[in-house]
Enzyme design. Structure first.
Site, mmCIF file in Angstrom:
data_model
loop_
_atom_site.group_PDB
_atom_site.id
_atom_site.type_symbol
_atom_site.label_atom_id
_atom_site.label_comp_id
_atom_site.label_asym_id
_atom_site.label_seq_id
_atom_site.Cartn_x
_atom_site.Cartn_y
_atom_site.Cartn_z
ATOM 1 N N LYS A 1 41.369 53.853 57.968
ATOM 2 C CA LYS A 1 42.437 53.208 58.111
ATOM 3 C C LYS A 1 42.807 52.764 59.628
ATOM 4 C CE LYS A 1 44.765 53.776 53.693
ATOM 5 N NZ LYS A 1 45.994 53.969 53.083
ATOM 6 N N LYS B 1 36.709 49.461 47.818
ATOM 7 C CA LYS B 1 37.624 50.146 46.909
ATOM 8 C C LYS B 1 38.749 49.164 46.565
ATOM 9 C CE LYS B 1 41.147 53.054 47.115
ATOM 10 N NZ LYS B 1 41.897 54.159 47.685
ATOM 11 N N LYS C 1 45.647 48.365 46.885
ATOM 12 C CA LYS C 1 46.826 47.504 46.742
ATOM 13 C C LYS C 1 47.223 47.002 48.052
ATOM 14 C CE LYS C 1 49.241 51.844 45.664
ATOM 15 N NZ LYS C 1 48.952 52.445 46.687
HETATM 16 N N1 AQP Z 1 40.121 51.463 43.268
HETATM 17 C C1 AQP Z 1 40.540 52.523 43.069
HETATM 18 N N2 AQP Z 1 39.875 53.327 42.149
HETATM 19 C C2 AQP Z 1 40.040 54.672 41.989
HETATM 20 N N3 AQP Z 1 40.952 55.167 42.286
HETATM 21 C C3 AQP Z 1 41.995 54.723 43.069
HETATM 22 N N4 AQP Z 1 42.995 55.178 43.507
HETATM 23 C C4 AQP Z 1 43.576 54.133 44.401
HETATM 24 N N5 AQP Z 1 42.807 53.119 44.206
HETATM 25 C C5 AQP Z 1 41.999 53.299 43.400
HETATM 26 C C6 AQP Z 1 43.802 56.283 43.237
HETATM 27 O O1 AQP Z 1 44.885 56.201 43.253
HETATM 28 C C7 AQP Z 1 45.663 57.454 43.656
HETATM 29 C C8 AQP Z 1 46.704 56.959 44.538
HETATM 30 O O2 AQP Z 1 46.281 56.109 45.727
HETATM 31 P P1 AQP Z 1 47.375 55.835 46.577
HETATM 32 O O3 AQP Z 1 47.949 54.663 46.484
HETATM 33 O O4 AQP Z 1 48.201 56.764 47.194
HETATM 34 O O5 AQP Z 1 46.497 55.755 47.856
HETATM 35 P P2 AQP Z 1 45.173 54.905 48.133
HETATM 36 O O6 AQP Z 1 43.942 55.693 47.572
HETATM 37 O O7 AQP Z 1 45.164 54.511 49.526
HETATM 38 O O8 AQP Z 1 45.250 53.674 47.266
HETATM 39 P P3 AQP Z 1 45.240 52.111 47.812
HETATM 40 O O9 AQP Z 1 45.263 51.215 46.571
HETATM 41 O O10 AQP Z 1 44.120 51.749 48.539
HETATM 42 O O11 AQP Z 1 46.741 51.971 48.674
HETATM 43 P P4 AQP Z 1 46.520 51.552 50.004
HETATM 44 O O12 AQP Z 1 46.038 50.199 50.188
HETATM 45 O O13 AQP Z 1 48.040 51.523 50.460
HETATM 46 O O14 AQP Z 1 45.857 52.404 51.128
HETATM 47 C C9 AQP Z 1 44.556 58.146 44.383
HETATM 48 O O15 AQP Z 1 44.248 59.421 43.732
HETATM 49 C C10 AQP Z 1 43.335 57.251 44.609
HETATM 50 O O16 AQP Z 1 42.300 57.693 44.768
#
Ligand code: AQP
Length: 333
Positions: free
Chosen positions: A114, A196, A199
């Site tokens: 990040k 991945k 969002k």
């Molecule tokens: N693509 C994914 N595949 C499987 N698991 C996922 N998770 C998120 N995206 C995927 C799982 O959802 C949980 C919450 O994640 P989060 O929103 O707190 O943070 P993150 O993992 O950083 O998700 P994003 O969508 O990538 O958010 P941003 O873009 O804001 O960083 C976690 O258990 C994650 O593994």
């Protein structure tokens, strides 16, 4: 107090929920909610480690809660709350920051990723994010933390912090275990299947949002990146696009990879992508409809947040009081 084992997990309101959020996290939360005492948060304090638009952050938690419930999380059975509504998270995070080493935080892959992507905002919160996450988990004496594969390192650090703290002060914290689904733990971007599905990093056409319309979902699957072969076969290294679609299809239908390979034996990618798109629509359509209905009743959602925060605070404050006492803070009279 129930004698069920405790589960804690959360999602950042850093954007609209994706198919990855659902298949990698929420779908499992629902499965676990009968057997465990579950705390599911909307982690707004984590979200501000990246810059958020305040006007959007005021809305996203409501959308997220409506979608949690529409996915099958019963607010009577699960504690659903907003992280910043329970000040104990920030309070314990500060203490744990003082028991977390700079070197440990420097090794976290998520921080490296990040900060690499966001060179203009490498803030201290992004760096100490895992200490706040440790506080989230340890406050509830969680047994299990359902997460995607990318979060395993943070859970391991949480355990290390807890072991360090318990080593000095006695058994204050329960050591949590990660719970990582075998299929669906990492749903990839449809246009860049080695990244991945995320969002906050929406690639054009690569991300399916839970509230996307059926026709848009089908169109995005039709356009999904594949490879130059024509055979549906699971091979993450050489066929990341097809393997990702197989993962998605597998979680949606419950079919194993071999069964999927047989089902599409001799058929082209076009048929396969069409079927995956339809399976995702079948899965998301009822959720979208229910979430839209729930969102219309803001007072109902506010009430769930209020009750959730009360219930969570009661449990969290118990742990926090114990921690404050152990480190030598004077009790407020
Ligand atoms: N693509 C994914 N595949 C499987 N698991 C996922 N998770 C998120 N995206 C995927 C799982 O959802 C949980 C919450 O994640 P989060 O929103 O707190 O943070 P993150 O993992 O950083 O998700 P994003 O969508 O990538 O958010 P941003 O873009 O804001 O960083 C976690 O258990 C994650 O593994």
């Amino acid at each position: 107090m129930s004698d069920k084992k405790v589960i804690l997990s959360g999602i950042q309101p850093s954007g609209a929920l994706t198919l990855g959020s659902y298949l990698g996290a929420i779908k499992n939360w629902v499965k676990l909610s009968d057997e465990y005492d579950c705390y599911y948060m909307i982690v707004d304090m984590h979200a501000i480690t990246s810059r958020q638009e305040a006007s959007v952050l005021r809305k996203t938690p409501f959308e997220q809660l409506a979608q949690y419930i529409a996915c099958g999380l019963d607010p009577e059975k699960n504690t659903l709350f907003i992280q910043s509504h329970v000040p104990a998270h920030a309070q314990l995070a500060w203490v744990l920051n003082c028991y977390t080493m700079f070197g440990e935080l420097s090794r976290m892959t998520q921080f490296k990723d990040k900060s690499g992507k966001n060179v203009n905002n490498i803030n201290a919160g992004l760096f100490t994010y895992p200490a706040l996450q440790a506080a989230d988990i340890l406050l509830y004496q969680a047994d299990l933390v359902p997460v995607g594969a990318d979060q395993k390192q943070h859970i391991e650090l949480t355990r290390d912090i807890a072991v360090r703290f318990n080593g000095i002060y006695g058994d204050v914290f329960k050591l949590p275990e990660p719970y990582i689904p075998t299929v669906g733990a990492r749903i990839m971007d449809l246009q860049a299947p080695t990244n991945k599905m995320s969002k906050s990093e929406i690639n054009d056409g690569g991300c399916i949002l839970m509230m996307d319309k059926p026709e848009d979902i089908k169109r995005l699957f039709k356009r999904a990146v594949t490879d130059s072969e024509t055979c549906v076969r699971y091979d993450v290294d050489n066929k990341p696009g097809i393997s990702n679609l197989m993962q998605i299809y597998s979680v949606c239908t419950g079919k194993g990879f071999e069964e999927i390979e047989k089902e599409f034996d001799g058929k082209g990618y076009g048929d396969f992508k069409l079927r995956v798109g339809e399976a995702v629509v079948e899965l998301l359509q009822p959720i979208r409809e229910e979430a839209t209905k729930l969102l219309a009743d803001k007072a109902y959602l506010e009430n769930i947040f209020k009750n959730g925060a009360e219930k969570a605070s009661y449990v969290a404050n118990k742990t926090l009081r114990k921690v404050y006492k152990k480190v030598g803070f004077i009790e407020k009279t």
